[in-house]
Design an enzyme around this catalytic site. Structure first.
Site, PDB file in Angstrom:
ATOM      1  N   ARG A 273       6.165   1.602  -2.852  1.00 32.52           N
ATOM      2  CA  ARG A 273       6.497   0.293  -3.169  1.00 32.52           C
ATOM      3  C   ARG A 273       7.923   0.187  -3.935  1.00 32.52           C
ATOM      4  O   ARG A 273       8.313  -0.920  -4.339  1.00 32.52           O
ATOM      5  CB  ARG A 273       5.357  -0.393  -4.123  1.00 32.52           C
ATOM      6  CG  ARG A 273       5.170   0.374  -5.221  1.00 32.52           C
ATOM      7  CD  ARG A 273       3.793  -0.092  -6.016  1.00 32.52           C
ATOM      8  NE  ARG A 273       3.207   0.705  -7.018  1.00 32.52           N
ATOM      9  CZ  ARG A 273       2.274   1.781  -6.851  1.00 32.52           C
ATOM     10  NH1 ARG A 273       2.048   2.095  -5.685  1.00 32.52           N
ATOM     11  NH2 ARG A 273       1.922   2.519  -7.930  1.00 32.52           N
ATOM     12  N   GLU A 358       0.176  -3.232  -7.203  1.00 30.69           N
ATOM     13  CA  GLU A 358      -0.401  -1.713  -6.771  1.00 30.69           C
ATOM     14  C   GLU A 358       0.017  -0.997  -8.131  1.00 30.69           C
ATOM     15  O   GLU A 358      -0.388   0.094  -8.159  1.00 30.69           O
ATOM     16  CB  GLU A 358       0.129  -1.463  -5.763  1.00 30.69           C
ATOM     17  CG  GLU A 358      -0.382  -0.235  -4.818  1.00 30.69           C
ATOM     18  CD  GLU A 358       0.194   0.092  -3.541  1.00 30.69           C
ATOM     19  OE1 GLU A 358      -0.720   0.167  -2.595  1.00 30.69           O
ATOM     20  OE2 GLU A 358       1.116   0.653  -3.260  1.00 30.69           O
ATOM     21  N   LYS A 509      -9.929   3.252   2.449  1.00 30.03           N
ATOM     22  CA  LYS A 509      -9.545   3.795   3.878  1.00 30.03           C
ATOM     23  C   LYS A 509     -10.681   4.963   4.127  1.00 30.03           C
ATOM     24  O   LYS A 509     -10.885   4.942   5.449  1.00 30.03           O
ATOM     25  CB  LYS A 509      -8.302   4.724   3.414  1.00 30.03           C
ATOM     26  CG  LYS A 509      -7.159   3.633   3.131  1.00 30.03           C
ATOM     27  CD  LYS A 509      -5.874   4.707   2.898  1.00 30.03           C
ATOM     28  CE  LYS A 509      -4.775   4.129   2.253  1.00 30.03           C
ATOM     29  NZ  LYS A 509      -3.687   4.734   2.014  1.00 30.03           N
TER      30      LYS A 509
END
Ligand code: F6P
Length: 542
Positions: A273, A358, A509
């Protein structure tokens, strides 16, 4: 029995205690009271750095609050933590990594040794290669396998490998070549890649596969789909002229079949990011050219230098971060809306969602102890004036208080009649109304019937920061992004959390891979009863 208290708890500082009592004492003081107290407040509470004017006069802060927030920063050693980050210390402790996105924009004359290697010269080596490649694509010297020039660039990536490039593509459109069509594919939803390429000609299309790890499910799946589409039209040997990679993982890039001569690297000390100014920004560089990209880097660097050297009281990222802590921890405000009054910044709120949420969506401190105070706010937003006609009603009269960042650009790249004045008038009107509201007496004085008065009262007292920039050019975009990056850092430093890891995204995930095994194979694995029921229903319907 005595309990061992965590050593890194900000609530145990004297400044935190003082801020708590200041917040209690402000219960009856509104933003309107503060704003109306005198003309000098606006000037006194506007700071400038790297060409950004940051005005916190509509925040619910007094001089005492600001002083106590600066004391909090001192007690939390934010400056010491900042210097550790800028010097390459492994401040991302859960991943044992340095956090050096600031090295990506240091001038080539600088040097910074990290673990015995000069990272600045490495950065400039990659920038040089990116520049040569971008020039080739822009000039038409880079040809596709059939000898045609590239007219479409498709960036395939997700999260930090998509949001920054996609945001910057829109933000810098006025400075970009119009001869190349830029597209961004991120979602594993097959629709994303299908719609992105359906009208493109493989012979004139260049794919940039952007992934720090080169293992991300969505990106690798979309990259394979793109490869199949290209090979079906042009054959296997065309891959070399139509695929380049941006990654830290040369082995996986080669495994995928992309020549590592066409790979642009970066380093594990660049968080996803925080990577739009690394080679992840290759599409940006092709769009604005190497000089435009260098301008953007100098904007980033100008804000870095300001953050590193300006006194805390005049330091934009420091103030922005501390105001965010004040709103979150002492005024109990859970969400911040970022409202850019610039269509070019239409993806900026989405970009900031990853950067901020995040980074600071954490609930344990660096030492693993649980926090018992709020951390990262929920960040969201849309450009004005569009948002005014959808969700601003809740901002003005809803029961939740939302802090707002209103971003105003003084000079339009498209000066049409007086539309820019209309845009800015709306931005400033919203800032005023959110901050000051409208009392029952004021509403009644308009001749409003008594039964309608309560419906028209505007409580105000919504804290607003106004960020004013001269124009939205590459320099300013870099400075703006760096401002938010460092504000996130300041908040994380106060809260004592690791702003640079993202363990929370991993479990989903892993579970998805398990469910996929069931959906696509013979794997009869079962999960919890609700998941099993949803799987059964999906299988019936698909
Ligand atoms: O899932 C979150 C994440 O790890 C982000 O932090 C990152 O930006 C994104 O996935 C993409 O990762 P990569 O660049 O390795 O494909």
């Amino acid at each position: 029995m005595t309990t061992q208290l965590p050593t890194d708890d900000p609530t145990r500082t004297a400044a935190w205690t003082r801020l708590s009592s200041l917040a209690a004492g402000l219960v009856d003081t509104t933003v309107r009271d503060l704003v109306d107290a005198g003309a000098e407040r606006a000037a006194a509470l506007t700071r400038t750095g790297a060409r950004i004017h940051y005005d916190v006069s509509r925040q619910r802060v007094t001089d005492e609050v600001l002083a106590a927030l600066l004391d909090l920063a001192a007690e939390r050693d934010v400056r010491g933590r900042r210097d550790a980050m800028l010097g390459g210390a492994h401040i991302n402790s859960t991943e044992d990594r340095a956090v050096l996105h600031t090295a990506l924009r240091r001038p080539s004359t600088d040097a910074l040794a990290v673990d015995g290697v000069d990272v600045v010269s490495e950065v400039h080596e990659v920038l040089g290669r990116m520049g040569a490649f971008a020039d080739e694509v822009r000039s038409g010297d880079w040809r596709g396998s059939t000898g045609q020039r590239i007219s479409a660039v498709v960036n395939i990536g997700i999260g930090g490998s998509d949001l920054g490039p996609a945001m910057a593509h829109i933000a810098l459109e006025a400075f970009s070549t119009r001869e190349i069509d830029f597209r961004f594919v991120s979602n594993v939803d097959p629709t994303d890649i299908a719609e992105a390429i359906r009208d493109l000609d493989p012979a004139t299309t260049l794919f940039i596969v952007a992934s720090k790890t080169f293992t991300t499910l969505e990106t690798m799946t979309n990259a394979r789909a793109a490869r199949t589409w290209l090979v079906a039209a042009l054959g296997e040997e065309a891959v070399e002229r139509h695929f380049v990679a941006v990654s830290t993982n040369a082995e996986k890039v080669a495994e995928f079949g992309i020549d590592t001569a066409n790979m642009f690297g970066f380093w594990d000390w660049v968080g996803g990011r925080y990577s739009m100014d690394s080679s992840i920004g290759l599409s940006t560089m092709i769009a604005v050219g190497p000089d435009g990209f260098a301008e953007m880097l100098s904007g980033f660097h100008a804000m870095d230098a300001h953050f590193a050297t300006a006194e805390p009281a005049d330091n934009l990222p420091m103030l922005m971060g501390l105001v965010a802590v004040w709103n979150r921890d002492f005024l109990g405000i859970e969400t911040t809306a970022v409202l850019p009054y610039s269509q070019y910044l239409s993806r900026f709120p989405a970009y900031l969602q990853q950067l901020t949420m995040e980074s600071n969506g954490k609930s344990v401190r660096l030492d693993g102890t649980r926090v018992d105070y709020p951390t990262g706010a929920i960040v969201w937003g849309e450009p004005g004036t569009n948002g005014q006609h959808s969700f601003y009603q809740l901002l003005h009269q809803g029961t939740s208080t939302v802090a707002c960042d209103i971003i105003v650009v003084a000079r339009s790249e498209n000066p049409l009649t007086d539309q820019q004045d209309m845009l800015v008038a709306n931005a400033l009107a919203q800032a005023a109304v959110l901050a000051r509201g409208r009392t029952a007496e004021e509403v009644a004085a308009d001749g409003t019937p008594a039964d309608l008065v309560p419906h028209k009262v505007m409580p105000g007292n919504r804290p607003v920061s106004v960020l004013l920039v001269d124009r939205l050019d590459p320099f300013t975009l870099g400075a703006l992004v760096a401002l938010y990056e460092h504000s996130v850092f300041v908040q994380g430093a106060v809260w004592g959390i690791d702003s640079f890891d993202q363990w929370g995204v991993e479990l989903g995930k892993k579970v998805a891979m398990g469910i996929l095994g069931n959906l696509t194979g013979d794997d009869a694995a079962t999960f919890d009863p609700s998941t099993d029921a949803s799987i059964a229903l999906y299988k019936q319907l698909r």
